[in-house]
Design a protein around this motif. Structure first.
Motif, short mmCIF file in Angstrom:
data_model
loop_
_atom_site.label_atom_id
_atom_site.label_comp_id
_atom_site.label_asym_id
_atom_site.label_seq_id
_atom_site.Cartn_x
_atom_site.Cartn_y
_atom_site.Cartn_z
N ALA A 1 0.83 -1.21 0.00
CA ALA A 1 0.00 0.00 0.00
C ALA A 1 0.86 1.26 0.00
O ALA A 1 0.56 2.24 -0.70
N LEU A 2 1.95 1.25 0.77
CA LEU A 2 2.84 2.41 0.81
C LEU A 2 3.54 2.61 -0.53
O LEU A 2 3.79 3.74 -0.94
N GLN A 3 3.88 1.51 -1.20
CA GLN A 3 4.48 1.65 -2.53
C GLN A 3 3.50 2.28 -3.51
O GLN A 3 3.88 3.11 -4.34
N ARG A 4 2.21 1.90 -3.41
CA ARG A 4 1.19 2.51 -4.29
C ARG A 4 1.01 3.98 -3.94
O ARG A 4 0.84 4.83 -4.83
N ALA A 5 1.00 4.29 -2.63
CA ALA A 5 0.79 5.67 -2.20
C ALA A 5 1.96 6.55 -2.61
O ALA A 5 1.77 7.70 -3.03
N ALA A 6 3.18 6.01 -2.49
CA ALA A 6 4.36 6.80 -2.86
C ALA A 6 4.48 6.97 -4.36
O ALA A 6 4.96 7.99 -4.85
N GLY A 7 4.04 5.92 -5.10
CA GLY A 7 4.06 6.00 -6.56
C GLY A 7 5.45 6.15 -7.12
O GLY A 7 6.43 5.61 -6.61
N ASP A 8 5.54 6.93 -8.20
CA ASP A 8 6.82 7.13 -8.87
C ASP A 8 7.76 8.04 -8.10
O ASP A 8 8.95 8.10 -8.40
N ALA A 9 7.24 8.75 -7.08
CA ALA A 9 8.10 9.66 -6.32
C ALA A 9 9.22 8.90 -5.63
O ALA A 9 10.36 9.37 -5.56
N MET A 10 8.91 7.69 -5.12
CA MET A 10 9.93 6.89 -4.46
C MET A 10 11.00 6.45 -5.45
O MET A 10 12.20 6.44 -5.12
N LYS A 11 10.61 6.11 -6.65
CA LYS A 11 11.58 5.70 -7.66
C LYS A 11 12.47 6.88 -8.08
O LYS A 11 13.68 6.73 -8.27
N ARG A 12 11.86 8.07 -8.21
CA ARG A 12 12.65 9.25 -8.56
C ARG A 12 13.63 9.60 -7.45
O ARG A 12 14.76 10.02 -7.71
N LEU A 13 13.18 9.41 -6.21
CA LEU A 13 14.06 9.67 -5.06
C LEU A 13 15.29 8.77 -5.11
O LEU A 13 16.41 9.22 -4.89
N LEU A 14 15.07 7.49 -5.40
CA LEU A 14 16.18 6.56 -5.48
C LEU A 14 17.13 6.92 -6.63
O LEU A 14 18.35 6.80 -6.51
N ALA A 15 16.57 7.33 -7.74
CA ALA A 15 17.39 7.58 -8.93
C ALA A 15 18.19 8.87 -8.82
O ALA A 15 19.29 8.97 -9.37
N ARG A 16 17.67 9.88 -8.11
CA ARG A 16 18.30 11.20 -8.12
C ARG A 16 19.15 11.48 -6.88
O ARG A 16 20.22 12.09 -7.00
N LEU A 17 18.67 11.10 -5.71
CA LEU A 17 19.35 11.49 -4.48
C LEU A 17 20.43 10.50 -4.08
O LEU A 17 20.50 10.05 -2.94
N THR A 18 21.28 10.15 -5.01
CA THR A 18 22.37 9.22 -4.71
C THR A 18 23.69 9.74 -5.27
O THR A 18 24.57 8.96 -5.61
N ALA A 19 23.83 11.06 -5.34
CA ALA A 19 25.01 11.66 -5.95
C ALA A 19 26.28 11.34 -5.17
O ALA A 19 27.35 11.19 -5.75
N THR A 20 26.18 11.29 -3.84
CA THR A 20 27.33 10.95 -3.00
C THR A 20 26.99 9.72 -2.18
O THR A 20 25.80 9.42 -1.96
N PRO A 21 28.01 9.00 -1.67
CA PRO A 21 27.72 7.81 -0.85
C PRO A 21 26.85 8.12 0.37
O PRO A 21 25.94 7.35 0.69
N LEU A 22 27.11 9.26 1.03
CA LEU A 22 26.32 9.61 2.22
C LEU A 22 24.87 9.86 1.85
O LEU A 22 23.95 9.41 2.56
N LEU A 23 24.64 10.57 0.73
CA LEU A 23 23.27 10.79 0.27
C LEU A 23 22.60 9.46 -0.08
O LEU A 23 21.41 9.27 0.18
N GLY A 24 23.37 8.53 -0.65
CA GLY A 24 22.82 7.21 -0.97
C GLY A 24 22.38 6.47 0.28
O GLY A 24 21.30 5.86 0.30
N VAL A 25 23.19 6.55 1.33
CA VAL A 25 22.84 5.90 2.60
C VAL A 25 21.56 6.51 3.17
O VAL A 25 20.63 5.80 3.58
N LEU A 26 21.49 7.85 3.18
CA LEU A 26 20.30 8.53 3.73
C LEU A 26 19.07 8.23 2.89
O LEU A 26 17.96 8.09 3.44
N THR A 27 19.24 8.13 1.56
CA THR A 27 18.11 7.81 0.68
C THR A 27 17.61 6.40 0.96
O THR A 27 16.40 6.17 1.07
N GLY A 28 18.53 5.44 1.08
CA GLY A 28 18.13 4.07 1.40
C GLY A 28 17.42 3.98 2.74
O GLY A 28 16.42 3.26 2.88
N LEU A 29 17.92 4.74 3.72
CA LEU A 29 17.29 4.76 5.05
C LEU A 29 15.86 5.30 4.95
O LEU A 29 14.93 4.70 5.50
#
Length: 317
Positions: A24-52
């Motif tokens: 249900a949360l995946q449906r509610a988040a929609g494509d925003a969650m996928k965009r978050l994963l794709a964009r907010l990983t420029a640095t290793p620390l940002l990648g860790v925070l994004t995964g969290l």
């Protein structure tokens, strides 16, 4: 038989609630969650925070890891960035254990009602997530009630004594449980409920923190099986990402097992003080969080080395 039915029924309700809430949360988040994963990983620390953040929202490390593996397989996420996100996913998955450590049973039925009431199309996914969240905690309550009579059984006490005395047995127990259930959150919730049961003296936990931590380490190793299964047929980089997940948890578990007495003292230091039966659930949740945070801090400076390691284990040819 009644106790066993209650035990497996509570576990089934927990797993069902966890799965429904994640979907249900995946449906509610929609494509925003996928965009978050794709964009907010420029640095290793940002990648860790994004995964969290993604795992804390989805409440499922397996779902988040499968999404990352799919991104790597499709070429939307480079391997080093994916490995950093996986570090964060391991931290984010500890939020479930932290929530379970709170005494929220009085709020379960209002949460179930609110989730059921939110049935309008616009809020349907959110309502389903809230309702499933209530089911999850109702399953935990059923598990706790089922384990109370079990704690007085001689066979159960004997097994818990063996686990307390043999960390290796605890690791193997946690590993096998998570491989069977395919959910580290479920096995850690079960571990928290077992540890809440009183031992023969009626004062101390039947398992104790020192006995619970090895089982927790086994849970963390067992949860990597889902990622390994998800990478089948997904290409070499997907296999490397899944293997990085396994190396992260396996190396951390081995180090924590070697430093077990000191790790237990660290968890006791950062956890609230009080009677053991009242604080043991929070101690286990803190142990889970501390383990994954420490592993991420240790591995983050060596991110290029992790990438080289998995590339060597899964070569191009």
């Amino acid at each position: 038989m009644e106790m066993l039915f209650a035990l497996f029924g509570g576990l089934a309700m927990f797993l069902y609630g966890m799965d429904r809430m994640s979907r249900a949360l995946q449906r509610a988040a929609g494509d925003a969650m996928k965009r978050l994963l794709a964009r907010l990983t420029a640095t290793p620390l940002l990648g860790v925070l994004t995964g969290l953040a993604v795992t804390a929202v989805l409440q499922s490390s397996s779902a988040a890891t499968v999404i990352v593996i799919g991104f790597v397989s499709a070429g939307l996420l480079e391997l080093p960035r994916a490995v950093a996100v996986i570090y964060g996913i391991n931290i984010g998955t500890t939020m479930t254990a932290q929530l379970i450590a709170f005494d929220v049973q009085t709020l379960v039925y209002p949460v179930l009602f609110l989730g059921f009431a939110a049935r309008r199309p616009r809020w349907q996914a959110v309502g389903e997530a809230v309702f499933s969240f209530g089911l999850l905690f109702e399953g935990i309550d059923i598990l706790g009630r089922a384990l109370q009579p079990l704690a007085g059984q001689a066979v159960f006490l004997e097994w818990m004594t063996r686990v307390k005395e043999s960390p290796l047995l605890g690791i193997l127990l946690g590993l096998s449980m998570t491989m069977v259930v395919q959910s580290s959150s479920a096995t850690i919730a079960l571990l928290q409920n077992v540890a809440r049961q009183a031992g023969p003296d009626g004062i101390h936990s039947v398992l104790g923190l020192a006995g619970a931590v090895p089982v927790l380490l086994g849970d963390n190793i067992g949860t990597t099986v889902t990622a390994l299964l998800a990478c089948i047929g997904q290409g070499k980089n997907a296999a490397r990402a899944a293997l990085a997940h396994s190396c992260f948890n396996l190396s951390g578990s081995l180090l924590a097992a070697v430093l077990l007495p000191w790790f237990v003292r660290l968890v006791e230091f950062i956890s609230p003080k009080g009677p053991e039966l009242e604080v043991i659930s929070r101690q286990i949740a803190n142990a889970h969080t501390a383990f994954n945070v420490c592993c991420a801090l240790l591995w983050l400076p060596f991110l290029p080395w992790m990438v080289r390691l998995v590339c060597a284990l899964v070569p191009e040819e």
